[in-house]
Design an enzyme around this catalytic site. Structure first.
Site, short mmCIF file in Angstrom:
data_model
loop_
_atom_site.label_atom_id
_atom_site.label_comp_id
_atom_site.label_asym_id
_atom_site.label_seq_id
_atom_site.Cartn_x
_atom_site.Cartn_y
_atom_site.Cartn_z
N HIS A 5 -1.43 10.73 -3.07
CA HIS A 5 -2.80 10.01 -2.54
C HIS A 5 -3.74 11.42 -2.39
CE1 HIS A 5 -5.74 9.33 0.49
NE2 HIS A 5 -5.82 8.06 -0.17
N HIS A 51 0.81 -1.10 -0.13
CA HIS A 51 -0.04 -0.13 -0.09
C HIS A 51 0.87 1.31 0.09
CE1 HIS A 51 -3.23 2.83 2.18
NE2 HIS A 51 -3.64 2.43 0.96
#
Length: 274
Positions: free
Chosen positions: A58, A16
């Site tokens: 992100h 991740h």
């Protein structure tokens, strides 16, 4: 525990935002660390600058990870290239990531509107469409990104569901019967087909109770319809082991080291193609 009969020989392991215990997420150092552990798949996110540069980043703003303020979409690449994640690492362009790590594959979450056009163009220019899985929490962005990719390449691209597709699959798993075939046909205009669903194990509902989403019933239903199930974001070894025994097809984790160690104990590491 009741488990699914489905047992992937080599579950997908997704790092991740790469792997960094220091908080340097979505950086070349984090991607390199995951690669060095043996990862084949990296989960990352894209936002695009005001001058059309696709970044591995992100958030829509710089605030959380750089300590400065500002919207990514309102800044040029030249301006953003000066910033540092966790105080040490630069923000990478997706193009740099794809060229510097030709052996890696990327699960890409489309976070902003500008990336809907910029991401397909970049992937096509670099010939990288066979190394990615495209997804987004926004079904609209996911659908339009995938359709643009097909226009450019003439080929389908692996994809996981958006939020709406995940909810539809969950609802149909509870209803059973031919519900998925009917729902998929009725929703075809709004929900692009998907071969994978990426889902949290549980969902907190009103009142604080947690609803279990990844159940044997749900897994069996998804697998009967040819849909792989990846669970995010799992960071405890015991829970990783429970999910693997349950029969999930993949795990997304911040603790790439722990997942790799567990899979090695199970004789499932490194991935076959690494």
């Amino acid at each position: 525990m009741t488990t699914s009969a489905h047992r992937p020989a080599s579950p997908a392991a997704l790092a991740h935002r790469g792997f960094s215990r220091e908080g340097a997420e979505n950086t070349l150092d984090a991607f390199r660390a995951a690669r060095d552990i043996g990862y084949e798949w990296i989960e990352t996110d894209v936002n695009t600058t005001s001058d059309g540069v696709v970044l591995c980043f992100h958030d829509g703003t710089l605030d959380r990870v750089t300590g400065t303020t500002g919207s990514v979409s309102a800044m040029t690449w030249e301006r953003i290239s000066c910033e540092r994640v966790a105080g040490v690492c630069g923000i990478p362009r997706l193009g740099d990531l794809l060229t510097q790590f030709p052996e890696l594959k990327f699960n890409i979450d489309v976070k902003d509107e500008a990336s809907v056009a910029a991401l397909p163009r970049l992937l096509h220019e670099l010939g990288a469409t066979d190394r990615v899985r495209v997804t987004s929490f926004s079904e609209s962005r996911r659908r339009r990104t995938l359709r643009r990719l097909r226009e450019l390449t003439g080929e389908p691209v692996p994809t996981s569901s958006g939020k709406e597709g995940m909810r539809l699959l969950l609802a149909c798993s509870w209803l059973g019967g031919p519900s998925w075939r009917i729902a998929r046909r009725l929703a075809a205009r709004w929900i692009e087909p998907f071969d994978t669903v990426q889902i949290p194990r549980r969902h907190r509902v009103r009142g604080g109770a947690e609803l279990e989403l990844v159940t044997p019933r749900f897994l069996d239903f998804a697998h009967r319809h040819g849909i792989a199930v990846h669970v995010w974001t799992v960071n405890e070894t015991a829970e990783m082991a429970e999910l693997l025994e349950l029969g999930v097809d993949g795990i997304v984790t911040d603790r790439a080291d722990l997942l790799a160690g567990l899979l090695e104990q199970r004789g499932q590491w490194p991935p076959p193609r690494v």
